[in-house]
Scaffold this motif. Structure first.
Motif, short mmCIF file in Angstrom:
data_model
loop_
_atom_site.label_atom_id
_atom_site.label_comp_id
_atom_site.label_asym_id
_atom_site.label_seq_id
_atom_site.Cartn_x
_atom_site.Cartn_y
_atom_site.Cartn_z
N LEU A 1 9.36 -62.18 -33.80
CA LEU A 1 10.57 -62.78 -33.22
C LEU A 1 10.25 -64.07 -32.44
O LEU A 1 11.09 -64.61 -31.74
CB LEU A 1 11.26 -61.77 -32.30
CG LEU A 1 11.91 -60.58 -33.03
CD1 LEU A 1 12.33 -59.49 -32.07
CD2 LEU A 1 13.11 -61.05 -33.85
N GLY A 2 9.03 -64.52 -32.55
CA GLY A 2 8.65 -65.80 -31.95
C GLY A 2 8.34 -65.72 -30.46
O GLY A 2 8.12 -66.74 -29.81
N TYR B 1 17.52 -61.97 -33.25
CA TYR B 1 17.28 -63.15 -34.10
C TYR B 1 17.83 -64.40 -33.44
O TYR B 1 17.28 -65.49 -33.57
CB TYR B 1 17.92 -62.96 -35.48
CG TYR B 1 17.21 -61.92 -36.31
CD1 TYR B 1 15.90 -62.14 -36.75
CD2 TYR B 1 17.83 -60.72 -36.64
CE1 TYR B 1 15.23 -61.18 -37.49
CE2 TYR B 1 17.17 -59.76 -37.38
CZ TYR B 1 15.88 -59.99 -37.81
OH TYR B 1 15.21 -59.04 -38.55
N TYR B 2 18.93 -64.23 -32.71
CA TYR B 2 19.46 -65.39 -31.97
C TYR B 2 18.42 -65.84 -30.93
O TYR B 2 18.10 -67.03 -30.82
CB TYR B 2 20.81 -65.06 -31.30
CG TYR B 2 21.15 -66.10 -30.28
CD1 TYR B 2 21.59 -67.37 -30.69
CD2 TYR B 2 20.91 -65.89 -28.92
CE1 TYR B 2 21.80 -68.38 -29.77
CE2 TYR B 2 21.12 -66.88 -27.99
CZ TYR B 2 21.56 -68.12 -28.41
OH TYR B 2 21.75 -69.12 -27.50
N TYR B 3 17.89 -64.86 -30.17
CA TYR B 3 16.87 -65.16 -29.15
C TYR B 3 15.69 -65.88 -29.82
O TYR B 3 15.19 -66.90 -29.35
CB TYR B 3 16.45 -63.85 -28.48
CG TYR B 3 15.41 -63.94 -27.38
CD1 TYR B 3 15.18 -65.13 -26.68
CD2 TYR B 3 14.65 -62.82 -27.01
CE1 TYR B 3 14.24 -65.19 -25.66
CE2 TYR B 3 13.71 -62.88 -25.99
CZ TYR B 3 13.49 -64.07 -25.32
OH TYR B 3 12.56 -64.14 -24.31
N SER B 4 15.29 -65.34 -30.95
CA SER B 4 14.15 -65.90 -31.67
C SER B 4 14.39 -67.36 -32.08
O SER B 4 13.52 -68.22 -31.92
CB SER B 4 13.95 -65.01 -32.90
OG SER B 4 13.02 -65.55 -33.74
N LYS B 5 15.59 -67.63 -32.57
CA LYS B 5 15.93 -69.01 -32.99
C LYS B 5 15.92 -69.94 -31.77
O LYS B 5 15.43 -71.07 -31.84
CB LYS B 5 17.32 -68.97 -33.67
CG LYS B 5 17.99 -70.29 -33.92
CD LYS B 5 17.56 -70.88 -35.26
CE LYS B 5 18.30 -72.14 -35.66
NZ LYS B 5 18.24 -73.26 -34.77
N TYR B 6 16.45 -69.42 -30.67
CA TYR B 6 16.50 -70.24 -29.45
C TYR B 6 15.07 -70.57 -28.98
O TYR B 6 14.78 -71.70 -28.59
CB TYR B 6 17.27 -69.51 -28.34
CG TYR B 6 17.44 -70.35 -27.11
CD1 TYR B 6 18.44 -71.32 -27.03
CD2 TYR B 6 16.56 -70.22 -26.03
CE1 TYR B 6 18.57 -72.13 -25.91
CE2 TYR B 6 16.68 -71.02 -24.90
CZ TYR B 6 17.69 -71.96 -24.85
OH TYR B 6 17.80 -72.77 -23.74
N LYS C 1 12.43 -70.75 -30.86
CA LYS C 1 11.87 -71.69 -31.84
C LYS C 1 12.32 -73.13 -31.54
O LYS C 1 11.53 -74.07 -31.61
CB LYS C 1 12.34 -71.29 -33.24
CG LYS C 1 11.40 -71.69 -34.31
CD LYS C 1 11.73 -71.01 -35.62
CE LYS C 1 11.13 -71.85 -36.71
NZ LYS C 1 11.92 -71.87 -37.92
N ASP C 2 13.57 -73.25 -31.18
CA ASP C 2 14.11 -74.59 -30.88
C ASP C 2 13.61 -75.13 -29.56
O ASP C 2 13.76 -76.32 -29.29
CB ASP C 2 15.64 -74.55 -30.84
CG ASP C 2 16.23 -74.26 -32.21
OD1 ASP C 2 15.49 -74.40 -33.21
OD2 ASP C 2 17.42 -73.87 -32.28
N LYS D 1 24.33 -61.30 -27.73
CA LYS D 1 24.13 -62.70 -28.11
C LYS D 1 24.86 -63.61 -27.11
O LYS D 1 24.29 -64.59 -26.61
CB LYS D 1 24.67 -62.94 -29.53
CG LYS D 1 24.49 -64.35 -29.98
CD LYS D 1 24.97 -64.57 -31.39
CE LYS D 1 25.01 -66.05 -31.67
NZ LYS D 1 25.72 -66.37 -32.88
N GLN E 1 23.21 -66.36 -24.69
CA GLN E 1 23.66 -67.76 -24.71
C GLN E 1 23.99 -68.24 -23.30
O GLN E 1 23.53 -69.30 -22.88
CB GLN E 1 24.92 -67.90 -25.58
CG GLN E 1 24.61 -68.07 -27.05
CD GLN E 1 25.85 -67.92 -27.92
OE1 GLN E 1 26.84 -67.30 -27.53
NE2 GLN E 1 25.78 -68.48 -29.11
#
Ligand code: BGC
Length: 426
Positions: free
Chosen positions: A87-88, A414-419, A421-422, A353, A357
Motif C-alpha cells: 500500500l506504499g 487504496y485511496y491512502y496509498s494513492k495519496y 504515492k502522490d 475515504k 481526505q
C-alpha cells in the motif's frame, strides 16, 4: 511538488493484544470474567443512539469479547507487513507484548524477544521504519497480581523490561513510544471504571497516571542512555475542545479547564522527556449551549458530543478536519509531531475515504502554517480486538475474516496509498 518533508513517515499501527492472538496477560484474564455479562447486557462507553446496528448485533455474541486468536498477527506478521508495503506505506507502528517477553518475574523469554527482532528485521528488510511501542495497555498477570500500576514497584519492573528489550533490539529501532495513552488507561480503568480493574476511585486513578508518567520519564532517559540516536516519545491522546461561541466567557473558562485536565497538564509534565510528540487524535468535544439540545449528547453541563451528519460505527462523531487545530495548538511545544494514531470504526468503509481526505487537507494546511509534522500513522492496519468493545468495531485499512484469517484490503486503503504515492518525498 509535495508539501510533506523528506522522510515523512506514512504508515499504520497495531498493538500486540489487539492483533497477535493467544496472549496471556491481565486483559485475557479480565475478558473471561465479563464476556458473558457484556454479551447479555450491552455496555456502551459513548452514545448508543448513534452506534451502528452492526455493532449492536456483534455485541450480543459472547465470543466477540474474548481476544482468542485475534488477527493471528503473531504468526502472520510477514503477510501483514507485505500488505502494508504493497500500500506504499513506509512505516509500521506496533507494540511489544510485555507478558510474552516476561511471563514470570525475573524470567525473560528469549523466543519472544527473537520474534520481535524478526519483525523489526523484516520491516527493515522491506524499507519499513518500525515505530515500536513498549506498553500498550497490557500487563503480565504477575504484574496485575502485585496491584498493577497502582503499585510503584511496577515502574521498576517496567524499567527492567524496557532495558532488556532495548538492549536486545539494539540500535535497529529509531522510533520508540514508551507508554500508550496513560491518561486514557488510567481514566477508563480507575475513574470511569469501565475496563479491566473497574475501579471508580480518584486516588487510584491519580496514582496510576502518576506511575505511568514516571515510567515514561524514566524509560525515556534509559533509552536515550542506551542509544542516544534514538527518538523517543509517549503516545498522548489529544481531545479537541471546540467552542460553539468563542466569545462566551463561561465556555472559555470551561474549555481552559478541560484542556488543562485532559491535554496540557500531561504534555507539560513530559515535554522535556520527548524527542517528538506522539499524538493520537479521535475526539472533538463541543462546549456551549447547543441549538437543539435533543440532538446532542450531554457529557456534562455545557459539554456535549456534537451533532454531525457522520458517525463512526461506535457512534463517535467524526470531525477529522479538527486535526488542524490540534496541530496548531501543539506548536507551542516546539517539537516535531508524529500523528501516532487516527482513525475510525467503519465496517462498510463508508466514511474512511472522506475521513482521510479531510485529514490530509488539514495536515497540508498545518504544515503550511509551520507545524513540524514528521508522520501520519493511521489506526489501524488491521481489524482488531477493540478492548471492552470486542471484535465488533472494524478499524482496519485491511479487513480481517476472523474465521479464516483472510485479509482483504478496503477501498479506502487504496485511496491512502494513492495519496502517499502522490506525496512521498524520498
Ligand atoms: C488506543 C487503541 C484503540 C483505539 C481505538 C486508542 O485510544 O490506543 O488501542 O484501539 O484508540 O479506540
Amino acid at each position: 511538488m509535495s508539501i510533506y518533508p523528506r522522510g515523512f513517515l506514512w504508515g499504520s499501527a497495531t498493538s500486540s493484544h489487539q492483533v497477535e492472538g493467544n496472549t496471556n496477560n491481565d486483559w485475557t484474564v479480565w475478558e473471561k470474567t465479563i464476556a458473558d455479562l457484556y454479551s447479555k447486557t450491552p455496555h456502551y462507553s459513548y452514545n448508543p443512539k448513534y452506534v451502528s446496528s452492526y455493532i449492536k448485533t456483534e455485541k450480543t455474541k459472547k465470543d466477540n469479547f474474548l481476544s482468542g486468536k485475534a488477527s493471528d498477527h503473531y504468526n502472520l506478521y510477514k503477510k501483514d507487513i507485505d500488505l502494508l508495503k504493497s500500500l506504499g506505506q513506509n512505516s509500521y507502528r506496533f507494540s511489544i507484548e510485555w507478558s510474552r517477553v516476561q511471563p514470570k518475574e525475573g524470567e525473560f523469554n528469549e523466543e519472544a524477544l527473537k520474534h520481535y527482532r524478526d519483525v523489526i528485521t523484516y520491516c527493515k528488510g522491506n524499507n519499513i521504519e518500525p515505530i515500536v511501542t513498549l506498553w500498550h495497555f497490557t500487563n503480565p498477570v504477575w504484574i496485575a497480581q502485585i496491584g498493577g500500576w497502582e503499585n510503584t514497584q511496577t515502574v521498576d519492573y517496567f524499567l527492567k523490561y524496557a532495558k532488556k528489550v532495548v538492549e536486545y533490539l539494539g540500535t535497529e529501532v529509531k522510533y520508540w513510544i514508551t507508554i500508550n495513552e496513560p491518561e486514557v488507561y488510567s481514566a477508563d480503568c480507575y475513574l470511569a471504571g469501565n475496563k479491566l480493574v473497574q475501579k471508580k476511585n480518584f486516588y487510584s486513578y491519580n496514582k496510576v497516571l502518576f506511575n505511568l508518567l514516571k515510567a515514561h520519564k524514566a524509560s525515556y532517559l534509559l533509552i536515550k542512555h542506551l542509544d542516544n540516536n534514538s527518538l523517543v516519545s509517549i503516545a498522548k491522546h489529544f481531545t479537541y475542545f471546540h467552542l460553539r461561541d468563542p466569545l462566551n466567557y463561561t465556555d472559555r473558562v470551561i474549555k481552559r479547564g478541560l484542556d488543562w485536565f485532559q491535554n496540557y497538564r500531561i504534555l507539560n509534565s513530559i515535554e522535556n522527556y520527548c524527542d517528538f510528540l506522539g499524538i493520537n487524535f479521535y475526539f472533538t468535544i463541543e462546549i456551549g449551549s447547543p441549538k437543539k439540545v435533543s440532538n446532542y449528547i450531554s457529557i456534562g453541563p455545557r459539554v456535549f458530543l456534537d451533532n454531525t451528519s457522520r458517525y463512526s460505527d461506535l457512534g463517535w462523531p467524526l470531525f477529522p478536519e479538527n486535526i488542524y487545530k490540534v496541530l496548531i495548538n501543539l506548536k507551542r511545544y516546539n517539537k516535531p509531531i508524529l500523528i501516532a494514531e487516527n482513525g475510525l470504526a467503519d465496517v462498510e468503509d463508508k466514511h474512511r475515504k472522506w475521513f482521510l481526505q479531510k485529514t490530509f487537507i488539514s495536515l497540508e494546511k498545518s504544515i503550511e502554517a509551520g507545524v513540524n509534522l514528521i508522520g501520519y500513522i493511521h489506526w489501524s492496519l488491521l481489524d482488531n480486538f477493540e478492548w471492552s468493545d470486542g471484535f465488533g468495531p472494524r478499524f482496519g485499512l485491511i479487513e480481517v475474516n476472523y474465521k479464516t484469517q483472510e485479509r482483504r484490503i478496503r477501498p479506502s486503503a487504496y485511496y491512502y496509498s494513492k495519496y502517499i504515492k502522490d506525496n512521498i518525498t524520498i
